[in-house]
Design an enzyme around this catalytic site. Structure first.
Site, PDB file in Angstrom:
ATOM      1  CB  CYS A  16      -0.913   0.008   1.220  1.00  0.00           C
ATOM      2  SG  CYS A  16      -0.001   0.075   2.752  1.00  0.00           S
TER       3      CYS A  16
ATOM      4  CB  CYS B 256       4.254  -0.886  12.419  1.00  0.00           C
ATOM      5  SG  CYS B 256       2.644  -1.059  11.644  1.00  0.00           S
TER       6      CYS B 256
END
Lengths: 136, 180
Positions: A37, A107
């Site tokens: 993304c 992350c």
């Protein structure tokens, strides 16, 4: 899945958001992103060339709360560390500090990659031969 | 490879669309469950399974992108964990502009339209690259299959996925905040 209090704190009050002059020879810039993304994380360090200490760190992250918190925390940790100490920061340190759930571990990996990319960019610019290669 | 076998094809990246469709219709007729209404339970079950496989095979193989994805999956070549590095700077700028537009700043719109148009153009180039590599790989199948071409195709597919997601994201925002 609920965010931990520490994630929420960094998300609501991100530390050191902003950017520094990329062309400054003492500034290293790391830009990393998610594979599928448009999430991107930009992390910059300003190093004192005399001492090798990181005097300032800034970030700007487009992504989920955990990605923002991971990079915000990273800039906090980077300030005052030497370049080599910065490279010792592991994504697992971030996971532990923020209590990230397994689905958000990527992350913290992104934040570690951003730190390495920024330091390696600084090293390349300042003519130091980078021993470590960025994983990013 | 199951999908190719079901349609009686040799595995490869380039397929003739008409031939594929003809094979699909022929075999679908042949395995149609209605034609086996009087057959035993095992035979009927087999017809159902074959029909399902044929449907999946046709849906996957008729699309060059899905076909290449399936082919690589069968070769256990997995997606990269890193996005195309050379696009990150642009994606960052695009995100900045998206933020501005979300905050109601219409001056960001032309920049986003430009970005979208560049990505659409890039997608066309990527598709062109995919078919060139596919042709090259199929040629290598006559001798020793060139695995390095499959890795290159993996890179192209990952890039394609990334860019088409970007286009989707920017179009979504452009449509939500329609300018007067």
């Amino acid at each position: 899945m609920a965010y931990s209090n520490k994630v929420l704190d960094h998300y609501n009050h991100p530390r050191n958001v902003g950017s520094m002059d990329k062309s400054d020879p003492n500034v290293g810039t790391g830009m990393v992103g998610a594979p599928e993304c448009g999430d991107v994380m930009k992390l910059q360090v300003k190093v004192n060339p005399e001492t090798g200490v990181i005097e300032d760190a800034k970030f700007k992250t487009f992504g989920c709360g955990s990605a923002i918190a991971s990079s915000s925390l990273a800039t906090e940790w980077l300030r005052g560390r030497t370049v080599d100490e910065a490279l010792a920061i592991k994504n697992t340190d971030i996971v532990n500090e923020l209590s990230l759930p397994p689905v958000k571990i990527h992350c913290s990996v992104l934040a570690e990659d951003a730190i390495k990319a920024a330091i390696n960019d600084y090293k390349a610019k300042s003519g130091v031969t980078a021993k470590e290669t960025a994983t990013a | 490879m199951r999908f190719y076998e079901a349609l009686g094809l040799e595995p490869g990246l380039m397929l003739d669309a008409q031939d594929l469709q003809r094979r699909f219709y022929e075999r679908s007729r042949q395995w149609h469950p209605d034609r086996r209404a009087r057959a035993g339970a095992a035979e009927q079950q087999k017809a159902l399974e074959m029909t399902a496989v044929l449907n999946d095979a046709f849906r996957t193989l008729r699309d060059p992108v899905a076909r290449a994805g399936y082919f690589l999956e069968e070769h256990k070549i997995v997606s990269s964990k890193h996005p195309p590095a050379e696009l990150l700077e642009e994606v960052f700028e695009m995100n900045m502009a998206l933020d501005e537009l979300r905050r109601g700043d219409e001056s960001a719109r032309p920049q986003l339209i430009d970005a979208r148009d560049r990505f659409v153009k890039l997608l066309a180039e990527i598709d062109h690259g995919l078919s060139a590599l596919s042709i090259q790989y199929d040629k290598s199948l006559r001798g020793t299959p060139d695995e390095s071409l499959l890795l290159a195709i993996r890179g192209v597919l990952d890039r394609r996925q990334y860019v088409s997601n970007l286009i989707r994201d920017v179009e979504k925002e452009l449509n939500v905040h329609v300018s007067n």
